[in-house]
Design a protein around this motif. Structure first.
Motif, PDB file in Angstrom:
ATOM      1  N   ARG A 353       0.781  -1.164   0.157  1.00 41.95           N
ATOM      2  CA  ARG A 353      -0.033  -0.100   0.039  1.00 41.95           C
ATOM      3  C   ARG A 353       0.940   1.324  -0.003  1.00 41.95           C
ATOM      4  N   ALA A 354       1.799   1.287   0.655  1.00 41.17           N
ATOM      5  CA  ALA A 354       2.775   2.530   0.901  1.00 41.17           C
ATOM      6  C   ALA A 354       3.571   2.605  -0.515  1.00 41.17           C
ATOM      7  N   ALA A 355       3.406   1.574  -1.441  1.00 41.29           N
ATOM      8  CA  ALA A 355       4.120   1.915  -2.541  1.00 41.29           C
ATOM      9  C   ALA A 355       3.347   2.363  -3.642  1.00 41.29           C
ATOM     10  N   GLY A 356       1.955   2.591  -3.099  1.00 42.68           N
ATOM     11  CA  GLY A 356       0.905   3.335  -4.146  1.00 42.68           C
ATOM     12  C   GLY A 356       0.076   1.936  -4.965  1.00 42.68           C
ATOM     13  N   LEU A 357       0.267   0.841  -4.498  1.00 43.37           N
ATOM     14  CA  LEU A 357      -0.373  -0.160  -4.885  1.00 43.37           C
ATOM     15  C   LEU A 357      -1.612  -0.547  -4.257  1.00 43.37           C
ATOM     16  N   GLY A 358      -2.649  -1.009  -5.095  1.00 37.38           N
ATOM     17  CA  GLY A 358      -3.917  -1.666  -4.279  1.00 37.38           C
ATOM     18  C   GLY A 358      -3.680  -2.885  -3.624  1.00 37.38           C
ATOM     19  N   ALA A 359      -3.960  -2.926  -2.462  1.00 42.06           N
ATOM     20  CA  ALA A 359      -3.868  -4.340  -1.660  1.00 42.06           C
ATOM     21  C   ALA A 359      -4.666  -4.483  -0.812  1.00 42.06           C
TER      22      ALA A 359
END
Ligand code: AMP
Length: 421
Positions: A353-359
């Motif tokens: 999530r911190a990397a901007g991915l949807g998780a």
């Protein structure tokens, strides 16, 4: 079981994604045009709307008294609120002010497909620019929004209510009644009003002129019918067309239409409506024009122009033309196998999530195969399976859902693997 009130809608996740797609295209374009967002209350003093549109508007409103006995109404549109806001608080800002807003509005309508009691509008106003360039800018944003949504079937109809006003040799209130009857195409009422005003002879030219719709030759035809009174207003429309060319707006995207009357009294000059021909009866997706409201609300005279597009109808139109891009799917669904791996699973989830991915992560404690079914059902791109044995070696299983290919991967490489896939 409760039912929602008549004329309202619930919008599920798929529908909301479509609505956000359309809304975000408008917002992006409006921002790129230098418009800035504002927000005003969903309810206002009732007299704001009666001052703008006359007492007849009340039957079209959700009007009510609050517990303090104040007469209020849910907003039926945004222009009155924005001009109230302008006159009370934004007047001293550098001109022109270019404002946009997006939200719900309420009208006591007879509901049908594309016509609701609660609906949404995308609204833009330009206050204090010179009339001609501001009208062109507003039209460019309105038509541009349709294009940005991907709609191919765009048809704006552009008129100039100033032409009819200068043709009608009556005080504004009488002009208003005549224009209203033209707007509603209520010809018995038109004839009766003109008879009352002693100008029956105007009925025939007026009826002819509002039928005129098409390319620039319409302007010549209107000049023939209306004579000298129309000269200035028709020249204005020619100049406007020149500016629209400069904006790169195709002539096939709009027609001149002397029948766009927009009966409300405060329109003064250019007026337009936009249709999406694929919609059937409720095909009008937007409308606007140049108006004078700041004066009505106690402000000084400045040029004002703006429009509202109906979000609900734009979405229907975009669906019909299949222009809506699907929302981004969830990038990764994390499945801890066994209680021992949950702590690490949450750390991995957080780093994705911190990397901007949807998780997302399993919240039920289902077994791996049920979790794969769920990931499939929500269309996740990847599933990250965390077994205790792999975790001990600092590894996880990454499954690409589109092809079912699974591989073991070092945990520190997970974010890159999901992001770069
Ligand atoms: P208006 O302010 O009446 O010119 O409305 C501008 C646009 O808002 C219309 O062209 C419609 O697309 C939309 N609209 C107006 N009323 C409704 C309604 N009751 N339901 C859905 N959309 C509406």
């Amino acid at each position: 079981m409760f039912e929602r009130p008549r004329g309202t809608n619930d919008w599920g996740p798929e529908e909301m994604a479509k609505r956000r797609f359309v809304e975000s295209r408008f917002i992006q374009l409006a921002e790129s045009f230098g418009f800035r967002e504002v927000s005003t209350p969903a309810f206002e003093s009732l007299d704001l709307f009666t001052a703008k549109s006359g007492p007849g508007i009340v039957k079209e409103l959700y009007a009510f008294k609050d517990q303090g006995g104040r007469d209020l109404a849910l907003r039926p549109e945004f222009t009155a609120s924005i001009l109230r806001f302008y006159v009370s608080s934004l007047r001293s800002r550098p001109k022109p002010l270019k404002l946009y807003t997006s939200g719900n509005a309420f009208r006591y309508e007879e509901p049908q497909r594309g016509r609701y009691r609660e609906f949404s509008q995308l609204n833009a106003e330009i206050i204090g620019g010179a009339a001609l360039p501001s009208d062109a800018e507003a039209l460019a944003l309105a038509i541009g929004t349709m294009r940005a949504i991907g709609l191919k079937q765009v048809k704006a109809r552009i008129g100039n209510i100033g032409i009819l006003r200068s043709y009608l040799p009556f005080p504004p209130a009488d002009q208003g009644v005549v224009l209203h009857s033209l707007d509603k195409r209520n010809f018995p009422m038109l004839e009766a009003e003109l008879a009352r005003l002693g100008r029956r002879d105007l009925a025939s030219p007026l009826r002819k002129v509002i039928e005129l719709s098409g390319d620039a030759s319409v302007l010549d035809d209107a000049a023939k019918i209306l004579g000298a009174a129309a000269k200035e207003g028709l020249a204005y429309l020619r100049d406007l067309a020149g500016l629209l060319d400069d904006y790169g707006i195709r002539r096939s995207d709009y027609a001149f239409d002397m029948g766009v009357v927009r009966g409300l009294d405060y329109y003064t000059g250019m007026v337009f409506e936009i249709d999406s021909p694929n919609l059937g009866a409720e095909k009008q997706v937007g409308g606007g024009g140049a108006y004078r409201l700041a004066e009505v609300f106690g402000g000084e005279a400045v040029a004002q122009t703006g429009f509202a597009l109906g979000l609900d109808r734009l979405v229907m139109s975009a669906e019909a033309e299949r222009t809506i891009e699907p929302p981004r799917p969830l990038d990764a669904y994390v499945v801890p196998v066994g209680d021992g791996s949950r702590k690490k699973a949450i750390q991995i989830l957080t780093s994705l999530r911190a990397a901007g991915l949807g998780a997302d992560i399993d919240l039920i404690g289902r077994g791996p195969s049920k979790n794969l079914d769920y990931a499939n059902a929500i269309s996740a791109r990847f599933v990250v399976i965390l077994g205790e044995r792999e975790l001990k070696q600092g590894r996880a299983t990454l499954r690409e859902m589109a092809n079912g290919v699974q591989r073991e991967i070092a945990i520190e490489d997970l974010v890159d693997a999901v992001r770069d896939a």
